[in-house]
Every structure is written in structure tokens, then in C-alpha cells.
Enzyme design. Structure first.
Site, mmCIF file in Angstrom:
data_model
loop_
_atom_site.group_PDB
_atom_site.id
_atom_site.type_symbol
_atom_site.label_atom_id
_atom_site.label_comp_id
_atom_site.label_asym_id
_atom_site.label_seq_id
_atom_site.Cartn_x
_atom_site.Cartn_y
_atom_site.Cartn_z
ATOM 1 N N THR A 170 32.504 32.151 43.219
ATOM 2 C CA THR A 170 33.952 32.036 43.418
ATOM 3 C C THR A 170 34.268 30.710 44.091
ATOM 4 O OG1 THR A 170 34.207 34.405 43.586
ATOM 5 C CG2 THR A 170 35.825 33.117 44.792
ATOM 6 N N ARG A 198 38.371 45.419 36.227
ATOM 7 C CA ARG A 198 37.961 45.403 37.636
ATOM 8 C C ARG A 198 38.564 44.177 38.339
ATOM 9 N NH1 ARG A 198 35.271 41.505 41.099
ATOM 10 N NH2 ARG A 198 34.185 42.621 42.735
HETATM 11 N N1 ASP Z 1 34.496 37.970 45.612
HETATM 12 C C1 ASP Z 1 34.344 37.846 44.188
HETATM 13 C C2 ASP Z 1 34.619 39.175 43.551
HETATM 14 O O1 ASP Z 1 34.146 40.170 44.043
HETATM 15 C C3 ASP Z 1 33.004 37.349 43.780
HETATM 16 C C4 ASP Z 1 32.467 36.195 44.590
HETATM 17 O O2 ASP Z 1 33.085 35.742 45.532
HETATM 18 O O3 ASP Z 1 31.415 35.702 44.280
HETATM 19 O O4 ASP Z 1 35.246 39.207 42.532
#
Ligand code: ASP
Length: 300
Positions: A170, A198
Site C-alpha cells: 500500500t 473486500r
Molecule cells: N492495508 C491494506 C489492506 O488491508 C494492505 C496493505 O497495507 O498492505 O487492504
């Protein structure tokens, strides 16, 4: 004369187990993001513009799980989430599960300017079209690396090593401008092989992102289902508001994630005066910030 503040900027490309061979590419993505945001901040531009510009660079960079190159969901499609928030007005704009937007942070910014705080799926794309933002084909978001990983997962068990050694990436940014305004943003493709529809923490106000002129700005990354449980970005903001230093607030938030939700992840933040903080409990978090003399500090 209006007082002029010293600007500040911090960006991240996710808390994950970054394979050594792509660390240079991740660092380059962070450098470009810092450059784009810093150019705006040093020309007296707004923190919101700086956050948006920095995140566009990260969304466009292939190593990260945001925009082009994101993980595919269980059905082999990319569904993107993003949020941007303004610390003065507490206004935020978010989109989730969009499939035809190359830079969802642009759309989140448009949502923020309107009457709602969050739009999802087909409605968000309809809004993009009405706003005149370009819609791409869902295929345009898919990088061959991710399609190959998804194929291997479909043929056997879903394993993190199929995903390039990672399941995260992310991106986010927090900026403080010369007018003393703070803004934060986060953008993600979510977790790999996620169930269609999701949505994780990233586009949720207070979970993956928060900005408040009275405390600071925060962007989180990591296991979304755990981050939501502790409302991590707002928890970090509350710690700053209570007087913790940026470093201690970041560390305490990640400790809370581990202790109360058995989660892994990380966060970047700026306090209300623009001082940076960061913490993570994953092997790496790729991030960068602008040091007081203007030089870019990028890790790992
Ligand atoms: N927080 C993000 C999610 O759960 C994934 C990530 O930060 O790597 O969609």
C-alpha cells in the site's frame, strides 16, 4: 503578513517483506513521490495537492500494491481503494472497490470536494465519469507479474511467495504546507486474492488514514482486518493529541496493533507542526521523508 511555516513531507510504499532485488525500485518510487510533493510544498502549494501528487507517483510505480500493478482479487480482477483527508476541515474523500480508475487518489479528491465522504464500486465510477475523469479498462491495471501470481494461487494454495515474496505494498503520504495545513492520503489494491468486494482499512477514515490540524496526519499500511480493529490512524492521532512525540506515537500504535489485534503493519505520520514519525513490525517498510535541510531520507 500571514505566518509562513516550514513545510514537511513523508511518504510510504507499504510495510512488507521486500525482496532485496526490488529495494532499488521501491526507493526510486519513494524518491519520485517526494520530488513531486516537495515541488508543490516549496512553491507554497497546498498539503492536499502535495499528498495527491506524491500518491499518483506511487500508484503509477509497478512495485507497489496501488493503482497499476496491484494485487488481483480471487476473481482475477484489480479493485482499488483510496482516501485523502484535510486536517483543517476534517473533510475526507474516499473510494473503494473501483476497477476502472488508474489513479484512485484523484477520484478520492473529487469525492472530498462533493457532498459525500465515500463512494464505492459502480457508483464511484459513475461519479468519475460525471466529473470528467478518464475511465480505463480493468485490464489496464494488471501487471503480468500479478497475473502470474494469481494463476499460481488459483492452481494451488494461495501462498505469499507466489506474490513476489510479499502480500502488501500500500502507499501513502502526509504533508504539512507553508500555511501550516496538514493533509494525509492512502491508496491500495488491498490484499492479494481477497474476496471480491473486500475493503480493508486503507480507505476508511480513522483506520488507514487520518488528518487533524489539532494532532497530525497519519497513513497506515499492513493487515487491514487487524488495523480496523484498533482504528490505527485515529489511535495514533489521539496519542499525538495527548502529547506523545511523533516517534513514541508511531511506536505505541504499532505495539497496540500487535498486542490487541495480533496484526502486522506500519505507519507514517507528521505531528501538527510537521515533525515526522514512523514505525513498523514487518521485516521492512519502504518510506521516505524530507529532512530539515531539504535532503530526502529514504529507507531501507
Ligand atoms: N492495508 C491494506 C489492506 O488491508 C494492505 C496493505 O497495507 O498492505 O487492504
Amino acid at each position: 503578513m500571514t505566518p509562513s511555516f516550514v513545510p514537511s513531507l513523508i511518504v510510504h510504499g507499504g510495510a512488507w517483506n521486500i525482496p532485496a532485488e526490488i529495494i532499488p525500485e521501491c526507493r526510486e518510487g519513494c524518491r519520485r513521490a517526494l520530488e513531486a510533493g516537495w515541488r508543490i510544498l516549496t512553491s507554497a502549494g497546498s498539503s492536499l495537492d502535495a499528498v495527491e501528487a506524491a500518491i499518483v507517483e506511487l500508484e503509477d510505480a509497478p512495485p507497489f500494491d496501488a493503482g497499476f500493478g496491484s494485487h488481483l482479487n480471487r476473481d482475477g480482477r484489480v479493485q482499488l481503494d483510496a482516501i485523502i483527508m484535510d486536517g483543517q476541515s476534517l473533510k475526507s474523500g474516499a473510494v473503494a472497490a473501483v476497477e476502472r480508475i488508474r489513479n484512485p487518489i484523484h477520484l478520492a479528491r473529487r469525492v472530498m470536494a462533493g457532498e459525500h465522504a465515500m463512494l464505492v464500486g459502480a457508483g464511484a465510477e459513475q461519479f468519475a465519469a460525471e466529473e470528467g475523469l478518464p475511465l480505463c479498462s480493468p485490464e489496464d491495471l494488471i501487471l503480468e507479474r500479478e497475473r502470474a501470481a494469481w494463476r499460481r494461487c488459483s492452481e494451488s494454495d494461495h501462498l505469499s511467495e507466489f506474490h513476489f515474496g510479499h502480500q502488501h505494498g500500500t502507499v501513502g503520504a502526509v504533508a504539512f504546507d507553508t500555511s501550516g495545513r496538514i493533509a494525509a492520503g492512502t491508496s491500495t489494491g488491498g490484499t492479494c486474492c481477497k474476496f471480491p468486494g473486500r475493503v480493508g482499512d486503507s480507505p476508511l477514515i480513522g483506520c488507514g488514514c487520518y488528518a487533524d490540524a489539532e494532532s497530525g496526519g497519519i497513513s497506515c499500511t499492513g493487515w487491514g482486518e487487524a488495523i480496523m480493529k484498533i482504528v490505527m490512524a485515529k489511535s495514533a492521532a489521539d496519542l499525538l493529541h495527548a502529547g506523545k512525540s511523533p516517534h513514541d506515537a508511531a511506536e505505541a500504535s504499532v505495539a497496540l496493533l500487535a498486542r490487541r489485534a495480533q496484526g502486522t503493519g506500519g505507519l507514517i505520520l507528521l505531528d501538527r507542526e510537521g515533525h515526522p514519525g514512523f514505525a513498523f513490525n514487518t521485516p521492512h517498510m519502504v518510506f521516505g521523508y524530507v529532512a530539515p535541510k531539504g535532503e530526502f531520507v529514504i529507507q531501507p
